[in-house]
Design an enzyme around this catalytic site. Structure first.
Site: not given
Length: 613
Positions: A3, A279-281
């Site tokens: 991500t 995953k994304d921040k």
């Protein structure tokens, strides 16, 4: 792999100060749906680079949209977020999509503008496991287990006791033991204190002593420093699976940051956690995590003290999670303040569902500074180690943290690793690690000095160059042949000749990508040219207040929050879209195909310089 940390990309208007303050204040917010993945597509390939020029890499450290996998420790980011003005200045020297080979579209609709990630809660990622199940946080209950300590275990120790025990556990002082007086002495009370120390502070043992007629629990190290934070094998029930699996719901934190926080609160080492991808921040993300010999009860207790995290859906299993085991990710994305007509939007979303998008590696793969990561990767493959050193350490245009600027200036002036290192308060950034290596091994052994940098970070540069080559080649292939399959797609013919020419221009030979350092030897693989997202759905909604969420999250549902009430005729329009993607594909590239706009931070910063905060 998984991500992207993609900071808010404004494709049209800037934020107001109120919007930005609200974003900072936000605690846990918003949601997504479900779906299977698997992209369908044309494939192409060639012999090339141990995570190929075309490959979805398994050891990535750049966080990318669906969560680039990471292995061991990760370095601190030396280019931390600065203020919006300095960041905008830095991005004047950044990359655009065309700089990294992203030049083509496959759809025919007219593009339109919108704002991506105006709020981090406008971007939600739900992991899809290898069994096709989408991860959701929907249960806070703890599995019933007679072996679990009582709830009193978590409250029997005072804050002062915990502080002294932590310092003992982490060897922060010269004390060899900590004595805890047993108030209201009973055998049951002593048992609870023994359990509390051993479960909350792994590596410590306890015994009971009489001192001046009073009972004390004495905590001490069981086996010196080696006992620090190791899971307690002897205290774990044989009938229980060794790994506690749970769903991690997090906001505005990347996966490694989240695990570092959890390990700090649990007082354990981060490497006892495992996961399928990062995953994304700048997003709300939901994924499965496994941890070795930590009880669900102890994990659930963290929900009372952690901000922007929630843990749930606990279960015990006999296996950890492995990087890359996921089937993909399901995205729920809001593009705010869109300008497209209803017809444009329908055409764009039908095209995304029926045709798909070009499977480019997104801009996150190439870094945000004036020295692209692929240039360093190319120098590594060329065995040009002086170039590698200079690209990492030399002064560069654009805004950076002041200490980095001073460090680079010192390096350029003296070429003295010790002097440059003194300018760095943050020693765990890439620059600091390399300087430490040069100090240890000397300027004539740059290879060993570079090897001090964690493996994931080193491979990041190689993978960035692979991605750069892939993007350029897929653009050329789309330009020459469109979407039809042609002879040579699966061999080094046709576009394969362009591969050879590109690598020859970089003093590389596609037929011989062996490197004297095994980690940097590159084999080959195939990567899909077109990805057709699955479970594509969309809706256009009207809204007046840019601060209100436009959908409910898993946490909202657990807390019983109602659906947001939206006006039928609001001042602004937003496109809510959902889709599922396989691993190593970038949601930003799907959104790029919808909007027909450059997703690079440099391009978006010209439109909006305040999104970073």
């Amino acid at each position: 792999m998984e991500t992207v940390e993609m900071n808010s990309v404004s494709l049209k208007r800037p934020h107001s100060e109120d919007d930005l303050d609200e974003i900072k204040r936000q605690k846990i917010s918003e949601n997504s749906k479900t779906g299977n993945d698997s992209g369908q597509s044309i494939e192409t390939g060639t012999e090339q680079p141990d995570k190929s020029l075309l490959e979805d890499t398994k050891n990535e450290i750049i966080p990318n949209e669906e969560g680039e996998e990471q292995e061991d420790e990760e370095l601190e980011d030396s280019d931390e977020d600065g203020d919006s003005e300095s960041f905008a200045d830095m991005m004047k020297h950044g990359l655009t999509e065309s700089d990294v080979g992203i030049t083509k579209f496959v759809s025919s609709h007219k593009g339109f503008s919108g704002i991506l990630k105006e709020r981090y809660s406008d971007f939600v990622v739900h992991e899809i496991g290898k069994d096709g199940r989408v991860s959701h946080l929907d249960d806070f209950s703890v599995p019933v287990d007679d072996e679990d300590p009582s709830e009193e275990t978590f409250t029997v120790l005072s804050d002062d006791d915990k502080q002294r025990l932590e310092e003992l556990q982490l060897l922060k002082n010269k004390e060899t033991s900590v004595a805890i007086e047993v108030i209201e002495d009973t055998k049951e009370k002593r048992t609870v204190i023994h359990q509390a120390v051993k479960s909350l502070f792994p590596g410590l043992e306890t015994k009971t002593e009489d001192r001046d007629g009073k009972k004390y629990i004495i905590a001490y190290h069981a086996a010196g420093k080696k006992a620090l934070a190791n899971p307690r094998k002897h205290s774990w029930p044989k009938s229980r699976g060794s790994y506690c699996h749970f769903v991690l719901y997090k906001e505005n934190k990347d996966t490694m940051d989240a695990i570092n926080v959890l390990s700090k609160f649990l007082r354990v080492k981060p490497n006892i956690f495992s996961y399928m991808g990062t995953k994304d921040k700048r997003a709300i993300t939901v994924q499965e995590i496994a941890v070795l010999r930590i009880t669900a009860q102890r994990l659930a207790h963290l929900n009372k003290c952690l901000m922007n995290f929630k843990l749930g859906n606990f279960s015990y299993k006999n296996h950890p999670l492995k990087l890359g085991e996921l089937q993909g990710n399901h995205f729920t994305v809001v593009l705010r303040n869109i300008t497209g007509t209803d017809d444009q939007i329908e055409q764009a979303m039908h095209s995304l569902r029926e045709i798909g998008f070009i499977n480019y590696y997104g801009m996150q793969r190439f870094g945000t500074t004036a020295v692209p990561t692929y240039q360093i990767g190319r120098a590594i493959l060329q065995n040009n180690w002086n170039e590698v050193m200079d690209l990492i350490l030399k002064p560069r245009p654009g805004a950076e943290k002041g200490y980095l600027v001073k460090c680079r200036e010192e390096w350029a002036k003296t070429r003295d690793p010790a002097a440059a290192l003194k300018k760095l308060p943050v020693k765990r950034c890439v620059e600091g690690q390399l300087l430490r290596g040069l100090l240890k091994y000397g300027m004539k052994n740059i290879i060993s000095a570079f090897g001090i940098i964690p493996r994931n970070n080193r491979l990041m540069y190689i993978h960035s160059y692979q991605s750069y080559v892939w993007n350029n080649m897929v653009s050329k292939r789309i330009e020459e042949y469109g979407l039809r399959a042609v002879p040579g797609d699966l061999t080094l013919k046709g576009v394969g000749e362009a591969y050879k020419e590109m690598l020859v221009a970089d003093n590389l030979d596609i037929n011989n990508m062996r490197h004297k350092i095994r980690d940097y030897s590159l084999s080959g693989a195939y990567r899909k040219i077109i990805i057709r997202p699955q479970n594509v759905n969309w809706e256009v909604v009207a809204y007046d207040d840019p601060k209100i969420p436009l959908f409910t999250t898993d946490l909202d549902k657990l807390e019983g929050k109602p659906l947001p009430v939206l006006p039928t005729d609001g001042k602004f329009r937003a496109l809510k879209m959902e889709f599922s993607l396989p691993p190593s594909t970038y949601a930003t590239m799907a959104i790029r195909e919808v909007l027909k706009m450059d997703t690079s931070i440099k391009n978006q910063t010209q439109l909006n310089t305040t999104w970073l905060r």
